[in-house]
Scaffold this motif. Structure first.
Motif, PDB file in Angstrom:
ATOM      1  N   UNK A  73       9.268  17.834  -3.069  1.00  0.00           N
ATOM      2  CA  UNK A  73       8.189  16.889  -2.734  1.00  0.00           C
ATOM      3  C   UNK A  73       8.661  15.445  -2.905  1.00  0.00           C
ATOM      4  N   UNK A  74       9.350  15.200  -3.996  1.00  0.00           N
ATOM      5  CA  UNK A  74       9.851  13.844  -4.235  1.00  0.00           C
ATOM      6  C   UNK A  74      10.814  13.429  -3.124  1.00  0.00           C
ATOM      7  N   UNK A  75      11.675  14.376  -2.771  1.00  0.00           N
ATOM      8  CA  UNK A  75      12.600  14.063  -1.681  1.00  0.00           C
ATOM      9  C   UNK A  75      11.857  13.683  -0.405  1.00  0.00           C
ATOM     10  N   UNK A  76      10.845  14.474  -0.098  1.00  0.00           N
ATOM     11  CA  UNK A  76      10.073  14.196   1.126  1.00  0.00           C
ATOM     12  C   UNK A  76       9.383  12.834   1.050  1.00  0.00           C
ATOM     13  N   UNK A  77       8.768  12.566  -0.102  1.00  0.00           N
ATOM     14  CA  UNK A  77       8.077  11.286  -0.266  1.00  0.00           C
ATOM     15  C   UNK A  77       9.059  10.118  -0.151  1.00  0.00           C
ATOM     16  N   UNK A  78      10.195  10.251  -0.815  1.00  0.00           N
ATOM     17  CA  UNK A  78      11.202   9.188  -0.741  1.00  0.00           C
ATOM     18  C   UNK A  78      11.668   8.973   0.687  1.00  0.00           C
ATOM     19  N   UNK A  79      11.840  10.113   1.380  1.00  0.00           N
ATOM     20  CA  UNK A  79      12.294   9.987   2.760  1.00  0.00           C
ATOM     21  C   UNK A  79      11.285   9.196   3.599  1.00  0.00           C
ATOM     22  N   UNK A  88       0.827  -1.207   0.000  1.00  0.00           N
ATOM     23  CA  UNK A  88       0.000   0.000   0.000  1.00  0.00           C
ATOM     24  C   UNK A  88       0.856   1.249   0.000  1.00  0.00           C
ATOM     25  N   UNK A  89       1.893   1.222   0.807  1.00  0.00           N
ATOM     26  CA  UNK A  89       2.752   2.402   0.922  1.00  0.00           C
ATOM     27  C   UNK A  89       3.382   2.739  -0.425  1.00  0.00           C
ATOM     28  N   UNK A  90       3.941   1.730  -1.062  1.00  0.00           N
ATOM     29  CA  UNK A  90       4.592   1.967  -2.342  1.00  0.00           C
ATOM     30  C   UNK A  90       3.586   2.468  -3.372  1.00  0.00           C
ATOM     31  N   UNK A  91       2.420   1.832  -3.390  1.00  0.00           N
ATOM     32  CA  UNK A  91       1.366   2.258  -4.313  1.00  0.00           C
ATOM     33  C   UNK A  91       1.022   3.722  -4.105  1.00  0.00           C
ATOM     34  N   UNK A  92       0.769   4.086  -2.852  1.00  0.00           N
ATOM     35  CA  UNK A  92       0.325   5.444  -2.555  1.00  0.00           C
ATOM     36  C   UNK A  92       1.399   6.470  -2.902  1.00  0.00           C
ATOM     37  N   UNK A  93       2.632   6.136  -2.530  1.00  0.00           N
ATOM     38  CA  UNK A  93       3.705   7.083  -2.824  1.00  0.00           C
ATOM     39  C   UNK A  93       3.866   7.281  -4.324  1.00  0.00           C
ATOM     40  N   UNK A  94       3.827   6.184  -5.068  1.00  0.00           N
ATOM     41  CA  UNK A  94       4.047   6.351  -6.514  1.00  0.00           C
ATOM     42  C   UNK A  94       2.830   7.040  -7.143  1.00  0.00           C
ATOM     43  N   UNK A  95       1.631   6.797  -6.620  1.00  0.00           N
ATOM     44  CA  UNK A  95       0.448   7.500  -7.124  1.00  0.00           C
ATOM     45  C   UNK A  95       0.596   9.002  -6.895  1.00  0.00           C
ATOM     46  N   UNK A  96       1.116   9.339  -5.697  1.00  0.00           N
ATOM     47  CA  UNK A  96       1.321  10.757  -5.396  1.00  0.00           C
ATOM     48  C   UNK A  96       2.320  11.389  -6.353  1.00  0.00           C
ATOM     49  N   UNK A  97       3.372  10.629  -6.588  1.00  0.00           N
ATOM     50  CA  UNK A  97       4.389  11.156  -7.500  1.00  0.00           C
ATOM     51  C   UNK A  97       3.779  11.408  -8.881  1.00  0.00           C
ATOM     52  N   UNK A  98       2.961  10.450  -9.324  1.00  0.00           N
ATOM     53  CA  UNK A  98       2.336  10.590 -10.651  1.00  0.00           C
ATOM     54  C   UNK A  98       1.360  11.766 -10.667  1.00  0.00           C
ATOM     55  N   UNK A  99       0.724  11.992  -9.519  1.00  0.00           N
ATOM     56  CA  UNK A  99      -0.315  13.031  -9.479  1.00  0.00           C
ATOM     57  C   UNK A  99       0.270  14.434  -9.497  1.00  0.00           C
ATOM     58  N   UNK A 100       1.594  14.530  -9.374  1.00  0.00           N
ATOM     59  CA  UNK A 100       2.201  15.854  -9.322  1.00  0.00           C
ATOM     60  C   UNK A 100       2.036  16.581 -10.647  1.00  0.00           C
ATOM     61  N   UNK A 117      -0.257  21.161  -1.518  1.00  0.00           N
ATOM     62  CA  UNK A 117      -1.479  20.525  -1.993  1.00  0.00           C
ATOM     63  C   UNK A 117      -1.863  20.940  -3.413  1.00  0.00           C
ATOM     64  N   UNK A 118      -1.378  22.091  -3.822  1.00  0.00           N
ATOM     65  CA  UNK A 118      -1.684  22.495  -5.192  1.00  0.00           C
ATOM     66  C   UNK A 118      -0.981  21.625  -6.230  1.00  0.00           C
ATOM     67  N   UNK A 119       0.058  20.926  -5.779  1.00  0.00           N
ATOM     68  CA  UNK A 119       0.726  20.013  -6.715  1.00  0.00           C
ATOM     69  C   UNK A 119       0.285  18.564  -6.539  1.00  0.00           C
TER      70      UNK A 119
END
Lengths: 298, 298
Positions: free
Chosen positions: B238-244, B219-231, B271-273
């Motif tokens: 943001x990517x740095x934070x998500x990766x961290x 779930x974590x990996x899915x959500x993080x990559x979905x967030x990355x795609x949604x940018x 949130x705008x991104x």
DNA sequence: TTTTATTTGAACTGTCGGTATAATCTTATA
DNA sequence: TATAAGATTATACCGACAGTTCAAATAAAA
């Protein structure tokens, strides 16, 4: 000891195995054995004392049969040792002694604690002595540590194989594994020269009992097995005679001097098969033994 | 948990250490802690449940501090493992946990028995996992046996060194001896190819933990990559934070809650991104994760 | 102040190990 | 065979224990 009392011990033992010591009330014992409370307290001063009686009975039986397994066998053979361990573990298991032991530890009864501590020490000491016979006097400095570790490995492996994982492997397989391991550990630890406890610690505790007896035992077994090895051919009757002498001197309550002397005499007529020097040694051991028992009959 | 209840646990623990579990009556506890009987039975449904509470408290503390010792250290280092064992044995000894454990075994309370069995299995499992880290995956088939034997050697040696012979050698010396021995045994047993218990037995018991863990990971990996795609745009920070966050939750021995929360807070200002629904999901995952690790730190 | 939740402590049940004792049964001996 | 000595029984009893119940007192929250 009274037959009736003996019966109570036996039946109480059954109850303890089924329900555990703490969980078995004296009332249970009275009902199960059919004796009255007064009688119970005539036999035993407390429930703890009954437990000690049970243990003493079992312990005697175990020591006797364990030593019985040595008769006519080579005391330096690791296989014989394995068989002795197998016997004891099977007896432990069928009697659920481990559980009872654990319950005893908890009782906070100083007499009981002392008793159990003695029992554990005797077991360690026995293994230690057997290790000396098997692996040789030169390994001695490490054999107390190894006796302790062997018990640790054995108990833990048996516990996890049977109780925790309920693994269907036979207990003998587990024992063989443990014996193999400790054999290697003894090698390893004595080449590394790594010692934790000085064997004098346990020697000192037990030599007040029968240092000379241990020596005698050892000499006797050595001499007998040397004689067997020295035989030119397979002389069944010689082996029988030797086994008889060993048995009579080691385990008989009242060794019969005339029988031993007769057996020695018979052996003397087989000198063409036997090493005469070793036979002389055996005769000396026997006569020293009888001299000592006649002086000190207890 | 109530402060008062916590205090009762602590004081009852003291009493049990002094007098033993069985020998301490509830009345003793009431007098020593100053609470009323009614209160006691509000807190715990029985004396046994109090004991379980004590154990859970100590167990958590021990696991936490034991794992703390790994932070920033090489998990494959045998010295670190030795330190962890030293810590645990010292804690055991100062809390007399062994005695309490023995008393628990006797209780015949099925809940208590189950609890203690679980505890022992967790300990074996932990050692087994550490052995895999230290000695390598290729030795794995033998490492369950060795974990069990290590505990056997360790406990027996400590017992006979301290309790039976009252030998003044330091416990750390004993532990070092045991670690040395098991290291050699692992070598020996894996070259001999001798296996007693299949490690799958313990893997199977604990993979339910891993399984739910696997679900979380997914779930974590899915959500993080979905967030990355949604940018909407390429937002490096943001990517740095998500990766961290992903890294910290997945691979850190002791994930730092405050850092993760801080990172999540920072993300909320982007949130705008980012997809706000997915970000909420990520926050839920993180809070669920920390909730679980706080309850059950392993 | 009123309501709600918690705490109190005493009375109670039932079981336990162990004691005390009077009555009954066995056994050996005179 | 009679009788004394010893073993056994049955029962009532003691204090200590774990655990239950509950109404009253107290504290906390509204």
């Amino acid at each position: 000891m009274n037959d009736r009392k003996q019966l109570v011990i036996k039946k109480a033992h059954q109850l303890f195995l089924d329900k555990g010591f703490q969980a078995t009330s004296i009332q249970d014992i009275l009902e199960y054995t059919g004796i009255a409370k007064g009688t119970f307290y005539n036999y035993f001063s407390s429930k703890n004392e009954l437990l000690i009686s049970i243990f003493k009975t079992l312990h005697k039986k175990m020591e006797f049969e364990r030593n019985q397994l040595l008769i006519g066998k080579d005391p330096t053979s690791i296989e014989v040792f394995t068989q002795q361990i197998e016997f004891q573990m099977n007896m432990n298991r069928s009697n659920n002694l481990v559980t009872l032991f654990e319950e005893m530890l908890v009782s906070h009864d100083p007499e009981l604690m002392q008793f159990i501590k003695q029992g554990q020490l005797r077991m360690v000491h026995w293994i230690y002595q057997r290790f000396i016979e098997i692996f040789g006097e030169d390994k001695k400095p490490y054999l107390l540590d190894c006796a302790i570790m062997f018990l640790g490995i054995l108990h833990h492996n048996v516990k996890y194989n049977t109780k925790i994982f309920e693994h269907p492997s036979s207990i003998n397989h587990v024992i063989q594994y443990c014996v193999d391991r400790i054999t290697k550990v003894i090698e390893e630890v004595s080449t590394a020269g790594d010692q934790l406890l000085d064997p004098e610690l346990i020697d000192n505790r037990f030599n007040h009992l029968k240092q000379q007896d241990q020596g005698f035992k050892h000499n006797l077994c050595q001499t007998v097995s040397a004689l067997k090895k020295s035989m030119q051919q397979d002389q069944a009757h010689c082996i029988e005679l030797l086994d008889f002498i060993q048995e009579e001197l080691l385990h008989a309550k009242l060794p019969r001097k005339f029988l031993v002397n007769s057996a020695l005499h018979s052996l003397n007529s087989c000198l063409n098969f036997l090493d005469p020097i070793k036979l002389k040694e055996l005769e000396k051991l026997a006569s020293a033994f009888f001299k000592q028992t006649e002086e000190n009959p207890d």
